[in-house]
Design a protein around this motif. Structure first.
Motif, mmCIF file in Angstrom:
data_model
loop_
_atom_site.group_PDB
_atom_site.id
_atom_site.type_symbol
_atom_site.label_atom_id
_atom_site.label_comp_id
_atom_site.label_asym_id
_atom_site.label_seq_id
_atom_site.Cartn_x
_atom_site.Cartn_y
_atom_site.Cartn_z
ATOM 1 N N THR A 148 0.838 -1.206 0.000
ATOM 2 C CA THR A 148 0.000 0.000 0.000
ATOM 3 C C THR A 148 0.866 1.245 0.000
ATOM 4 O OG1 THR A 148 -1.791 -1.144 1.137
ATOM 5 C CG2 THR A 148 -1.777 1.247 1.294
ATOM 6 N N THR A 149 1.916 1.227 0.793
ATOM 7 C CA THR A 149 2.823 2.372 0.885
ATOM 8 C C THR A 149 3.447 2.694 -0.462
ATOM 9 O OG1 THR A 149 3.313 1.988 3.209
ATOM 10 C CG2 THR A 149 4.968 3.171 1.946
ATOM 11 N N ARG A 150 4.007 1.686 -1.107
ATOM 12 C CA ARG A 150 4.648 1.914 -2.408
ATOM 13 C C ARG A 150 3.658 2.497 -3.413
ATOM 14 N NH1 ARG A 150 7.361 -2.794 -1.050
ATOM 15 N NH2 ARG A 150 5.807 -4.110 -2.050
ATOM 16 N N SER A 151 2.487 1.916 -3.458
ATOM 17 C CA SER A 151 1.472 2.379 -4.399
ATOM 18 C C SER A 151 1.004 3.791 -4.064
ATOM 19 C CB SER A 151 0.295 1.407 -4.406
ATOM 20 O OG SER A 151 -0.681 1.818 -5.330
ATOM 21 N N ALA A 152 0.762 4.069 -2.780
ATOM 22 C CA ALA A 152 0.280 5.394 -2.367
ATOM 23 C C ALA A 152 1.307 6.475 -2.672
ATOM 24 C CB ALA A 152 -0.053 5.386 -0.872
ATOM 25 N N GLN A 153 2.576 6.198 -2.439
ATOM 26 C CA GLN A 153 3.619 7.189 -2.738
ATOM 27 C C GLN A 153 3.655 7.503 -4.234
ATOM 28 O OE1 GLN A 153 6.831 4.955 -0.908
ATOM 29 N NE2 GLN A 153 6.995 6.456 0.764
ATOM 30 N N GLN A 154 3.522 6.473 -5.040
ATOM 31 C CA GLN A 154 3.517 6.664 -6.493
ATOM 32 C C GLN A 154 2.284 7.458 -6.934
ATOM 33 O OE1 GLN A 154 3.440 3.017 -8.743
ATOM 34 N NE2 GLN A 154 3.888 4.046 -10.683
ATOM 35 N N ILE A 155 1.121 7.109 -6.385
ATOM 36 C CA ILE A 155 -0.125 7.815 -6.732
ATOM 37 C C ILE A 155 -0.041 9.279 -6.334
ATOM 38 C CG2 ILE A 155 -2.571 8.012 -6.080
ATOM 39 C CD1 ILE A 155 -2.529 4.853 -6.032
ATOM 40 N N LEU A 156 0.464 9.547 -5.137
ATOM 41 C CA LEU A 156 0.601 10.934 -4.691
ATOM 42 C C LEU A 156 1.497 11.723 -5.642
ATOM 43 C CD1 LEU A 156 0.064 13.151 -2.590
ATOM 44 C CD2 LEU A 156 2.003 12.262 -1.290
ATOM 45 N N THR B 275 -6.848 5.277 -2.580
ATOM 46 C CA THR B 275 -6.756 4.934 -3.999
ATOM 47 C C THR B 275 -5.821 3.750 -4.207
ATOM 48 O OG1 THR B 275 -7.196 7.245 -4.579
ATOM 49 C CG2 THR B 275 -6.235 5.859 -6.290
ATOM 50 N N ALA B 276 -4.726 3.725 -3.464
ATOM 51 C CA ALA B 276 -3.780 2.609 -3.568
ATOM 52 C C ALA B 276 -4.446 1.298 -3.174
ATOM 53 C CB ALA B 276 -2.565 2.877 -2.682
ATOM 54 N N ILE B 277 -5.195 1.322 -2.099
ATOM 55 C CA ILE B 277 -5.862 0.098 -1.650
ATOM 56 C C ILE B 277 -6.872 -0.379 -2.684
ATOM 57 C CG2 ILE B 277 -7.417 -0.854 0.106
ATOM 58 C CD1 ILE B 277 -5.873 1.121 2.054
ATOM 59 N N HIS B 278 -7.607 0.564 -3.261
ATOM 60 C CA HIS B 278 -8.558 0.167 -4.305
ATOM 61 C C HIS B 278 -7.830 -0.409 -5.512
ATOM 62 C CE1 HIS B 278 -11.364 0.672 -7.711
ATOM 63 N NE2 HIS B 278 -12.200 0.174 -6.831
ATOM 64 N N GLU B 279 -6.718 0.215 -5.876
ATOM 65 C CA GLU B 279 -5.944 -0.263 -7.019
ATOM 66 C C GLU B 279 -5.408 -1.678 -6.770
ATOM 67 O OE1 GLU B 279 -1.991 1.598 -8.140
ATOM 68 O OE2 GLU B 279 -3.285 2.434 -9.693
ATOM 69 N N LEU B 280 -5.004 -1.941 -5.534
ATOM 70 C CA LEU B 280 -4.428 -3.244 -5.189
ATOM 71 C C LEU B 280 -5.478 -4.337 -4.984
ATOM 72 C CD1 LEU B 280 -1.706 -1.955 -2.721
ATOM 73 C CD2 LEU B 280 -1.264 -3.053 -4.929
ATOM 74 N N THR B 281 -6.683 -3.943 -4.571
ATOM 75 C CA THR B 281 -7.700 -4.946 -4.235
ATOM 76 C C THR B 281 -8.899 -4.959 -5.177
ATOM 77 O OG1 THR B 281 -8.953 -3.452 -2.789
ATOM 78 C CG2 THR B 281 -7.138 -4.716 -1.777
ATOM 79 N N LEU C 285 -4.884 9.558 -15.037
ATOM 80 C CA LEU C 285 -3.953 8.651 -14.371
ATOM 81 C C LEU C 285 -4.471 7.213 -14.294
ATOM 82 C CD1 LEU C 285 -2.875 10.996 -11.437
ATOM 83 C CD2 LEU C 285 -1.656 10.554 -13.585
ATOM 84 N N GLY C 286 -5.713 7.001 -14.730
ATOM 85 C CA GLY C 286 -6.302 5.670 -14.681
ATOM 86 C C GLY C 286 -6.587 5.203 -13.264
ATOM 87 N N LEU C 287 -6.982 6.148 -12.405
ATOM 88 C CA LEU C 287 -7.234 5.852 -10.994
ATOM 89 C C LEU C 287 -8.718 5.971 -10.668
ATOM 90 C CD1 LEU C 287 -4.373 8.031 -9.456
ATOM 91 C CD2 LEU C 287 -4.326 5.549 -9.877
ATOM 92 N N SER C 288 -9.109 5.300 -9.609
ATOM 93 C CA SER C 288 -10.460 5.459 -9.054
ATOM 94 C C SER C 288 -10.324 6.074 -7.675
ATOM 95 C CB SER C 288 -11.173 4.106 -8.931
ATOM 96 O OG SER C 288 -11.426 3.567 -10.198
ATOM 97 N N ILE C 289 -10.891 7.274 -7.497
ATOM 98 C CA ILE C 289 -10.891 7.941 -6.198
ATOM 99 C C ILE C 289 -12.127 7.447 -5.448
ATOM 100 C CG2 ILE C 289 -10.916 10.149 -4.980
ATOM 101 C CD1 ILE C 289 -8.428 9.803 -6.729
ATOM 102 N N ILE C 290 -11.908 6.790 -4.322
ATOM 103 C CA ILE C 290 -12.996 6.164 -3.575
ATOM 104 C C ILE C 290 -13.322 6.990 -2.338
ATOM 105 C CG2 ILE C 290 -13.730 4.080 -2.346
ATOM 106 C CD1 ILE C 290 -13.305 3.700 -5.404
ATOM 107 N N HIS C 291 -14.567 7.405 -2.226
ATOM 108 C CA HIS C 291 -15.046 8.058 -0.998
ATOM 109 C C HIS C 291 -16.568 8.125 -1.063
ATOM 110 C CE1 HIS C 291 -14.287 10.277 2.688
ATOM 111 N NE2 HIS C 291 -15.348 11.000 2.373
ATOM 112 N N GLN C 292 -17.201 7.437 -0.142
ATOM 113 C CA GLN C 292 -18.658 7.421 -0.085
ATOM 114 C C GLN C 292 -19.059 7.600 1.368
ATOM 115 O OE1 GLN C 292 -20.537 4.336 -2.414
ATOM 116 N NE2 GLN C 292 -22.239 4.203 -0.970
#
Length: 195
Positions: free
Chosen positions: A14-22, A78-84, A119-126
């Protein structure tokens, strides 16, 4: 049937992905506009139980640091969503003031949607799925520490402390006629205008 508890990715992943996304979000061509719009939204920041739980809350002094914390939280989610691929897993525990900042950021919907699409990302917040039971030992805190060090305690308030502060604020609001922490009052503005 109870909801299944999602299997979370390792904090390292998650850390690696989140740093890259940021980094990708910050490098986007519309990031400066997104940042400016999020901070300009400040004139509408009228929540009675989100930002005011911060000691000596000051919109002028706290908006920019909170924006940075909101970006980090969005990057983790976003990283968690991307990974899962799991929206529910992505709704990790976020401290109340940071969650409130995320709302202000997501109000800039056209900008954040365009950035995410590029960026091909999904921003998750509900709202009905979000979790604000943030603690020092939760998954969010573990991932944050691995990515960026100790979360600033001014903004990353633990859930129990937020509850205490909200109760105190509710009493103060009640003393000036604001019921339910600003969710209702009995002021009749027509009578004030006629006076």
């Amino acid at each position: 049937m109870p909801a299944q508890i999602p299997i979370m990715p390792s904090p390292a992943d998650t850390t690696r992905s989140a740093q890259q996304i940021l980094s990708q979000i910050q490098a986007d061509s519309e990031f400066a506009a997104f940042r400016a719009a999020s901070l300009e939204y400040s004139d509408e920041w009228q929540c009675f139980t989100g930002f005011p739980v911060i000691s000596n809350w000051s919109l002028d002094e706290d908006a920019e640091p909170l924006f940075e914390e909101g970006l980090r939280a969005i990057s983790l989610k976003t990283a968690i969503h991307e990974l899962t691929g799991d929206e529910h897993a992505a709704e990790i525990s976020i401290a109340v003031p940071v969650d409130e900042m995320i709302h202000a950021m997501l109000a800039q919907s056209q900008l954040i949607v365009r950035i995410a699409q590029r960026l091909g990302l999904s921003i998750i917040h509900q709202t009905d799925q979000e979790c604000t039971k943030y603690t020092s030992t939760c998954y969010t805190a573990e991932c944050y520490r691995a990515a960026w060090g100790t979360p600033p305690p001014r903004y990353w308030l633990f859930h129990d402390e937020v509850i205490k502060r909200r109760e105190h604020l509710a009493g103060l609001y009640e003393s000036i006629g604001m019921g339910r922490s600003g969710r209702q009052h009995s002021i009749k503005f027509e009578e004030l205008a006629a006076a």
